[in-house]
Motif scaffolding. Structure first.
Motif, PDB file in Angstrom:
ATOM      1  N   GLY A  89       0.173  11.626  -8.791  1.00  0.00           N
ATOM      2  CA  GLY A  89      -0.952  11.648  -9.719  1.00  0.00           C
ATOM      3  C   GLY A  89      -1.073  10.403 -10.570  1.00  0.00           C
ATOM      4  N   VAL A  90      -0.357   9.335 -10.210  1.00  0.00           N
ATOM      5  CA  VAL A  90      -0.380   8.091 -10.981  1.00  0.00           C
ATOM      6  C   VAL A  90      -0.990   6.981 -10.126  1.00  0.00           C
ATOM      7  N   LEU A  91      -2.089   6.412 -10.596  1.00  0.00           N
ATOM      8  CA  LEU A  91      -2.748   5.334  -9.874  1.00  0.00           C
ATOM      9  C   LEU A  91      -2.318   4.003 -10.472  1.00  0.00           C
ATOM     10  N   LEU A  92      -1.575   3.239  -9.685  1.00  0.00           N
ATOM     11  CA  LEU A  92      -1.124   1.929 -10.137  1.00  0.00           C
ATOM     12  C   LEU A  92      -2.298   0.953 -10.101  1.00  0.00           C
ATOM     13  N   ARG A  93      -2.538   0.304 -11.225  1.00  0.00           N
ATOM     14  CA  ARG A  93      -3.639  -0.651 -11.319  1.00  0.00           C
ATOM     15  C   ARG A  93      -3.086  -2.066 -11.186  1.00  0.00           C
ATOM     16  N   GLN A  94      -3.497  -2.733 -10.112  1.00  0.00           N
ATOM     17  CA  GLN A  94      -3.005  -4.082  -9.854  1.00  0.00           C
ATOM     18  C   GLN A  94      -3.714  -5.071 -10.775  1.00  0.00           C
ATOM     19  N   ILE A  95      -2.929  -6.016 -11.324  1.00  0.00           N
ATOM     20  CA  ILE A  95      -3.503  -6.952 -12.281  1.00  0.00           C
ATOM     21  C   ILE A  95      -3.362  -8.391 -11.804  1.00  0.00           C
ATOM     22  N   TYR A  96      -4.195  -9.254 -12.366  1.00  0.00           N
ATOM     23  CA  TYR A  96      -3.978 -10.696 -12.279  1.00  0.00           C
ATOM     24  C   TYR A  96      -3.942 -11.216 -13.709  1.00  0.00           C
ATOM     25  N   GLY A  97      -2.971 -12.028 -14.007  1.00  0.00           N
ATOM     26  CA  GLY A  97      -2.889 -12.556 -15.354  1.00  0.00           C
ATOM     27  C   GLY A  97      -1.848 -13.644 -15.456  1.00  0.00           C
ATOM     28  N   MET A  98      -1.748 -14.201 -16.633  1.00  0.00           N
ATOM     29  CA  MET A  98      -0.789 -15.248 -16.933  1.00  0.00           C
ATOM     30  C   MET A  98      -0.584 -15.248 -18.444  1.00  0.00           C
ATOM     31  N   THR A  99       0.534 -15.801 -18.872  1.00  0.00           N
ATOM     32  CA  THR A  99       0.818 -15.829 -20.302  1.00  0.00           C
ATOM     33  C   THR A  99      -0.321 -16.487 -21.068  1.00  0.00           C
ATOM     34  N   VAL A 114       0.827  -1.216   0.000  1.00  0.00           N
ATOM     35  CA  VAL A 114       0.000   0.000   0.000  1.00  0.00           C
ATOM     36  C   VAL A 114       0.862   1.267   0.000  1.00  0.00           C
ATOM     37  N   PRO A 115       1.960   1.327   0.764  1.00  0.00           N
ATOM     38  CA  PRO A 115       2.798   2.535   0.699  1.00  0.00           C
ATOM     39  C   PRO A 115       3.303   2.836  -0.711  1.00  0.00           C
ATOM     40  N   LEU A 116       3.555   1.787  -1.497  1.00  0.00           N
ATOM     41  CA  LEU A 116       4.007   1.995  -2.873  1.00  0.00           C
ATOM     42  C   LEU A 116       2.882   2.594  -3.709  1.00  0.00           C
ATOM     43  N   ALA A 136      -8.297   1.877  -7.290  1.00  0.00           N
ATOM     44  CA  ALA A 136      -6.923   1.424  -7.049  1.00  0.00           C
ATOM     45  C   ALA A 136      -6.502   1.577  -5.594  1.00  0.00           C
ATOM     46  N   LEU A 137      -6.871   2.689  -4.967  1.00  0.00           N
ATOM     47  CA  LEU A 137      -6.482   2.915  -3.572  1.00  0.00           C
ATOM     48  C   LEU A 137      -7.506   2.349  -2.591  1.00  0.00           C
ATOM     49  N   GLU A 138      -8.761   2.327  -2.996  1.00  0.00           N
ATOM     50  CA  GLU A 138      -9.812   1.829  -2.103  1.00  0.00           C
ATOM     51  C   GLU A 138      -9.724   0.320  -1.907  1.00  0.00           C
ATOM     52  N   PHE A 139      -9.294  -0.384  -2.952  1.00  0.00           N
ATOM     53  CA  PHE A 139      -9.189  -1.854  -2.882  1.00  0.00           C
ATOM     54  C   PHE A 139      -7.769  -2.269  -3.287  1.00  0.00           C
TER      55      PHE A 139
END
Length: 506
Positions: A291-301, A281-283, A315-318
């Protein structure tokens, strides 16, 4: 005419020929030059090297200006592109060459001996050095292209599997174009003309699919770094008004710690996706402060790289969630009965959509195991909330993910088991402050075997990131299940604090 990567490249070469397609260090190449050079490479592969439609062509080398040009050349020749990890050893490359049936390998300077050593221990293949490509850079306009059926393989991306060694994930033109299409339909997605910064290897799925192919199909500019240099990355984000960047948490952490980060203008950055490990979360907050919201992903090749990503506004709420799927891609949690699990109930993450691979190259058994009833079974454990937001919980598979790179424990176990005096071995994940996870080898061996001998052997046969950083040698046999298999769960429990109980060996 089919929808192909080569056709898109030809379009941009005709409609905006002088727009920069690729930037690497101090060099760059326009769309017109990229089309012409890659067409001459394709023509040479077909006419001089004998590449026929469907032949597998390897590409061996680190990030460079030539790598994307050569990749486009392979695709336009009608060959199937097989990116090769330049950090691999001959035995590792030999496995991929055999599995894919590679007939030609394009090789960067400094890697010719690696290619020759690989060819020497198995079926030979034709080696094409980058010098041959450089000789083709100058010349007139050329639009040579061999188009193939959109459902035929365009590339094979090898990825580590849960049961041992690498498996070749098939990428067709249709699946690749589906990835492009789906990634342009939302406000958070890529746009025509997007400038993308790539600090990952082009040979990996994010570099190949989200860097080279998506950026190229959309007529954008791909800024490629030789390797991660945090300070330089910040400078490039500003200099090129970069709009998209992606990578594992380690990359975003390193960039955010660069001295230049605090005063940098990152207002151009619209798409920032992060995955491969848990995101602190600190990251997230550090980047949000810019001003940049990192969007966490789930994926695979097997699912095109990204199956689902957090919406920007969530992004920050969850911070521990990775979205609800994509417009055309469903991500669900299945219980042990193969039905959708109730909210809050843990189960296997499954994926369905147009970006999912049609299967593994020449591996019907693995394909049948992974693709069942229209769903890609990930082997990963997840949970969904009431709104369907997915949370990755753990891997049902044994893969070790170190800095976002998959490492197969079985591959290490096979290598260590070759050492005289080693009786049995189990490789597990150890906590690592920098990479998230790193391999730890738990070994039962005779007295003449020590940690140094194990590390030295691994360094000879494995890429450096696979070599274990912890080696524990014990006299007692490893615990086993009633079936006779090594009890990995018991070993993980016994050595869950291996990183604090034992000293690193490298």
């Amino acid at each position: 005419m089919t929808a192909t990567i080569g056709k898109a490249l030809d379009w941009w070469a005709r409609t905006k020929p002088d727009t920069t397609a690729v930037v690497f260090s101090e060099s760059e190449i326009s769309y017109r030059a990229l089309r012409d050079w890659s067409s001459r490479i394709a023509r040479t592969l077909v006419e001089a090297k004998g590449v026929k439609p469907g032949d597998r062509v390897g590409l061996l080398g680190p990030n460079s200006l030539e790598w994307p040009v050569a990749a486009h050349g392979v695709l336009k020749s009608g060959g199937i592109l097989v990116p090769l990890n330049s950090r691999y050893r001959p035995a590792e490359l030999r496995k991929i060459a055999d599995d894919a049936g590679i007939s030609v390998v394009i090789v960067a300077p400094g890697f010719e001996q690696l290619a020759e050593d690989t060819a020497a221990i198995g079926e030979s293949f034709t080696v094409v050095p980058y010098a041959d490509l450089a000789a083709l850079r100058e010349g007139g306009a050329d639009d040579f292209r061999v188009d193939r059926d959109p459902d035929e393989p365009a590339a094979i991306q090898f990825t580590s599997g849960s049961t041992g060694l690498s498996k070749g994930v098939i990428l067709t033109n249709r699946t690749l174009m589906s990835i492009v299409f789906e990634n342009t339909l939302t406000e958070e997605g890529f746009r025509p003309g997007t400038t993308t910064l790539l600090v990952l290897p082009l040979a990996f799925t994010p570099g190949l699919v989200y860097g080279l192919l998506i950026t190229g199909v959309l007529g954008g500019t791909l800024v490629v770094e030789p390797e991660l240099n945090p300070s330089n990355a910040v400078k490039l984000l500003e200099k090129h008004s970069v709009q998209a960047i992606f990578g594992v948490p380690l990359i975003f952490e390193a960039i955010s710690r660069a001295p230049e980060f605090e005063d940098a203008d990152l207002s151009s950055l619209k798409t920032a996706i992060v995955g491969g490990a848990a995101v602190p979360v600190p990251l997230l907050k550090r980047w949000a402060g810019k001003g940049v919201l990192l969007r966490q992903i789930y994926g695979m090749t097997e699912a095109g790289g990204v199956a689902t990503a957090t919406l920007r506004e969530e992004a920050l709420e969850f911070p521990d969630r990775c979205g609800t799927g994509s417009i055309f891609t469903d991500v669900k949690v299945f219980d042990d009965k193969g039905e959708v699990a109730a909210p809050g109930e843990e189960g296997e993450l499954v994926v369905r959509g147009p970006s999912v691979t049609p299967g593994y190259w020449n591996d019907p058994d693995s394909t049948a195991q992974a693709l069942r009833d229209g769903w890609l079974h990930s082997g990963d454990l997840g949970v969904a909330d009431e709104e369907g937001r997915i949370k990755f919980v753990d891997r049902l598979k044994d893969l070790i993910i170190s800095g976002g790179i998959n490492i197969s424990p079985v591959e290490l176990e096979i290598a260590i088991g070759e050492i005289p005096g080693v009786q049995e071995v189990a490789v597990i994940a150890a906590n690592d402050d920098r990479f998230g996870e790193t391999p730890a080898a738990i070994v039962t061996a005779s007295p003449e075997v020590d940690e140094k001998k194990i590390v030295e052997h691994c360094e000879k046969v494995l890429a450096d990131f696979k070599v274990p950083r912890y080696v524990v040698i014990r006299q007692d046999p490893l615990p086993r299940l009633p079936s006779g298999k090594i009890a990995k769960t018991m070993i993980r429990d016994e050595y869950k604090d291996v990183d604090t109980r034992f000293a690193r060996v490298r």
